[in-house]
Design an enzyme around this catalytic site. Sequence first.
Site, PDB file in Angstrom:
ATOM      1  N   ARG A 127      -8.184  -0.836   4.610  1.00  0.00           N
ATOM      2  CA  ARG A 127      -7.295   0.153   3.975  1.00  0.00           C
ATOM      3  C   ARG A 127      -5.949  -0.465   3.630  1.00  0.00           C
ATOM      4  O   ARG A 127      -5.247   0.036   2.746  1.00  0.00           O
ATOM      5  CB  ARG A 127      -7.069   1.346   4.916  1.00  0.00           C
ATOM      6  N   ARG A 184      -1.561  15.122  12.281  1.00  0.00           N
ATOM      7  CA  ARG A 184      -0.776  14.724  11.100  1.00  0.00           C
ATOM      8  C   ARG A 184      -0.226  15.996  10.454  1.00  0.00           C
ATOM      9  O   ARG A 184      -0.720  16.430   9.411  1.00  0.00           O
ATOM     10  CB  ARG A 184      -1.702  13.977  10.161  1.00  0.00           C
ATOM     11  N   LYS A 227       0.843  -1.206   0.000  1.00  0.00           N
ATOM     12  CA  LYS A 227       0.000   0.000   0.000  1.00  0.00           C
ATOM     13  C   LYS A 227       0.874   1.251   0.000  1.00  0.00           C
ATOM     14  O   LYS A 227       0.621   2.193  -0.749  1.00  0.00           O
ATOM     15  CB  LYS A 227      -0.882   0.003   1.249  1.00  0.00           C
ATOM     16  N   ASN A 228       1.896   1.262   0.839  1.00  0.00           N
ATOM     17  CA  ASN A 228       2.691   2.484   0.997  1.00  0.00           C
ATOM     18  C   ASN A 228       3.604   2.767  -0.195  1.00  0.00           C
ATOM     19  O   ASN A 228       4.214   3.834  -0.267  1.00  0.00           O
ATOM     20  CB  ASN A 228       3.498   2.441   2.300  1.00  0.00           C
ATOM     21  N   ASP A 239       4.823   0.773  11.973  1.00  0.00           N
ATOM     22  CA  ASP A 239       3.658   0.054  11.456  1.00  0.00           C
ATOM     23  C   ASP A 239       3.591  -1.386  11.975  1.00  0.00           C
ATOM     24  O   ASP A 239       2.554  -2.041  11.837  1.00  0.00           O
ATOM     25  CB  ASP A 239       3.677   0.043   9.920  1.00  0.00           C
ATOM     26  N   CYS A 256      -5.619  12.516  12.533  1.00  0.00           N
ATOM     27  CA  CYS A 256      -6.118  11.209  12.145  1.00  0.00           C
ATOM     28  C   CYS A 256      -6.031  10.306  13.345  1.00  0.00           C
ATOM     29  O   CYS A 256      -5.680  10.743  14.435  1.00  0.00           O
ATOM     30  CB  CYS A 256      -5.343  10.643  10.974  1.00  0.00           C
TER      31      CYS A 256
HETATM   32  C1  UD1 Z   1       4.166   6.936   6.317  1.00  0.00           C
HETATM   33  C2  UD1 Z   1       3.374   5.670   6.131  1.00  0.00           C
HETATM   34  C3  UD1 Z   1       2.872   5.136   7.471  1.00  0.00           C
HETATM   35  C4  UD1 Z   1       4.045   4.983   8.426  1.00  0.00           C
HETATM   36  C5  UD1 Z   1       4.855   6.275   8.519  1.00  0.00           C
HETATM   37  C6  UD1 Z   1       6.119   6.126   9.342  1.00  0.00           C
HETATM   38  C7  UD1 Z   1       2.405   5.913   3.933  1.00  0.00           C
HETATM   39  C8  UD1 Z   1       1.180   6.090   3.107  1.00  0.00           C
HETATM   40  N1  UD1 Z   1       2.248   5.939   5.259  1.00  0.00           N
HETATM   41  O1  UD1 Z   1       3.277   7.906   6.871  1.00  0.00           O
HETATM   42  O2  UD1 Z   1       2.260   3.874   7.252  1.00  0.00           O
HETATM   43  O3  UD1 Z   1       3.538   4.667   9.705  1.00  0.00           O
HETATM   44  O4  UD1 Z   1       5.255   6.689   7.204  1.00  0.00           O
HETATM   45  O5  UD1 Z   1       6.897   5.105   8.861  1.00  0.00           O
HETATM   46  O6  UD1 Z   1       3.480   5.688   3.418  1.00  0.00           O
HETATM   47  N2  UD1 Z   1       5.667  14.815  10.777  1.00  0.00           N
HETATM   48  C9  UD1 Z   1       5.690  16.161  11.101  1.00  0.00           C
HETATM   49  N3  UD1 Z   1       5.622  17.081  10.084  1.00  0.00           N
HETATM   50  C10 UD1 Z   1       5.531  16.712   8.779  1.00  0.00           C
HETATM   51  C11 UD1 Z   1       5.514  15.339   8.451  1.00  0.00           C
HETATM   52  C12 UD1 Z   1       5.585  14.389   9.473  1.00  0.00           C
HETATM   53  O7  UD1 Z   1       5.763  16.522  12.266  1.00  0.00           O
HETATM   54  O8  UD1 Z   1       5.482  17.588   7.917  1.00  0.00           O
HETATM   55  C13 UD1 Z   1       5.742  13.791  11.845  1.00  0.00           C
HETATM   56  C14 UD1 Z   1       4.484  12.937  11.929  1.00  0.00           C
HETATM   57  O9  UD1 Z   1       3.481  13.571  12.696  1.00  0.00           O
HETATM   58  C15 UD1 Z   1       4.992  11.693  12.578  1.00  0.00           C
HETATM   59  C16 UD1 Z   1       6.417  11.568  12.010  1.00  0.00           C
HETATM   60  O10 UD1 Z   1       6.763  12.873  11.547  1.00  0.00           O
HETATM   61  O11 UD1 Z   1       5.057  11.858  13.961  1.00  0.00           O
HETATM   62  C17 UD1 Z   1       6.557  10.563  10.898  1.00  0.00           C
HETATM   63  O12 UD1 Z   1       5.666  10.861   9.869  1.00  0.00           O
HETATM   64  P1  UD1 Z   1       5.930  10.476   8.343  1.00  0.00           P
HETATM   65  O13 UD1 Z   1       7.197   9.710   8.214  1.00  0.00           O
HETATM   66  O14 UD1 Z   1       5.739  11.689   7.528  1.00  0.00           O
HETATM   67  O15 UD1 Z   1       4.715   9.463   8.090  1.00  0.00           O
HETATM   68  P2  UD1 Z   1       3.717   9.449   6.872  1.00  0.00           P
HETATM   69  O16 UD1 Z   1       4.418   9.749   5.603  1.00  0.00           O
HETATM   70  O17 UD1 Z   1       2.506  10.230   7.220  1.00  0.00           O
END
Ligand code: UD1
Length: 421
Positions: free
Chosen positions: A398, A121, A22-23, A306, A116
């Site tokens: 999902r 997020r 999925k990711n 995850d 979420c």
């Molecule tokens: C992706 C994965 C999710 C996985 C996560 C971490 C997908 C679709 N989803 O989510 O399954 O659990 O990586 O491996 O690929 N953060 C900020 N600011 C930002 C962006 C992120 O503070 O602009 C924080 C988030 O709140 C979180 C951390 O950084 O605490 C990690 O988030 P991130 O690596 O961005 O996860 P996703 O891309 O949302």
Amino acid sequence: MQKLVIEGGVPLEGDIFLHGAKNSALPILAGVLLCDGETVLENCPRLTDVFAACRILTHLGCRCMIQEHTVTVRVCDLRSDTIPEALMQEMRSSIIFLGAVLGRTGACHVSYPGGCELGPRPIDMHLDALRQMGAHFTIHGGQLDCTAPEGLHGAKIHLPFPSVGATENVMLAATLAQGRTVLHNAAREPEICDLASFLRTCGAKISGDGESTIVIDGVEKLRGGTYSILPDRIAGVTYLGAAAITGGTVCLRGISARPLENMLPVLEQAGCRVYPEPDRMHLLAPRRLRAVPLIRTMPHPGFPTDAQAIFMAMLSLADGVSVLEENIFENRYRHVDALVKMGAKIHVSGRIAVVTGVRSLSGASVAATDLRGGAAMVLAGLAAQGRTEIRQISHIDRGYETIETVLRSVGGRVTRVDDDN
Ligand code: UD1
């Protein structure tokens, strides 16, 4: 509304065929927007999030066709640079379209993603990085309007944290930007490499993926191609975990040890024996799992967040005390209450969860709180005595393609029924 009904206590035995990740599929579907002509994605998982991504592509003006595990997308002239709020809400990761739409059209209008099930997020890192590439943002009334009047240009960007989504958005935005983008402290997950290899297949110039510095030299255009999506390592470890928690033996087909290498040693610590082959993985569970002293979730190559809920379910039946430390998301212990309802002994304090293994769990009526938390409840239900009912399984759908069919194929007594309540 549907629910899963599980009659626990059967050790899983047999072969499991793994679907695509999925990711990987979601950012790659966003990446298709950058390609001219037709793109064919094979091994694309049939998941609600993937269908939602296809609806976004269709709304933007692409023609999408889904046949079994192949998604064919034809990009003609995009008719819109706006993703309506209803579509943004359908899939939390829809922010991944920002970099691609902006890169392709020079503008993008989306609703601002709210919190979420895993907590807030934020997208500050996405926006800061895109700003350095020439994008301007205005945010009002929950709406995010982005423009790049002079087009995007390459930049030297340092992410404060290796965010997966921000890394993908930069890669997508930089692919058609003018000049070179150097992204420091990039995320290193296998799905980042999968996105990079998809983009390279279509003509992008990207190197360094899988390491902390990714270099992207902008090109004028990409042409569609045929690409096969990587197998889903998190679904994979979920099914290995299902075998482990039931004392079973499974062979996971379609995946090598490499993408699982940050999780296999923990399965071994818990007493499982794993036998990797180039395209499959065998797991033989012990009579009783052993506790694991400490699991700390970290960005790749650390232990993935995850998989935290999956291992917590397993360790709730292990001999001894295990400690988990969640370092990626603030609110990722929402599955604990359901596991406790089923008889697990888990104490949470901030980032730390202490799991004291019990001899048995008992079936209960619970509700999935999020994707992986829901999967953890399925594992607990498979091992529990008696009947478990899991509601709100849209979370599970999902990320797992017909989980009940997969588990039934290895002997699990799992059915999906309409939830009349
Ligand atoms: C992706 C994965 C999710 C996985 C996560 C971490 C997908 C679709 N989803 O989510 O399954 O659990 O990586 O491996 O690929 N953060 C900020 N600011 C930002 C962006 C992120 O503070 O602009 C924080 C988030 O709140 C979180 C951390 O950084 O605490 C990690 O988030 P991130 O690596 O961005 O996860 P996703 O891309 O949302």
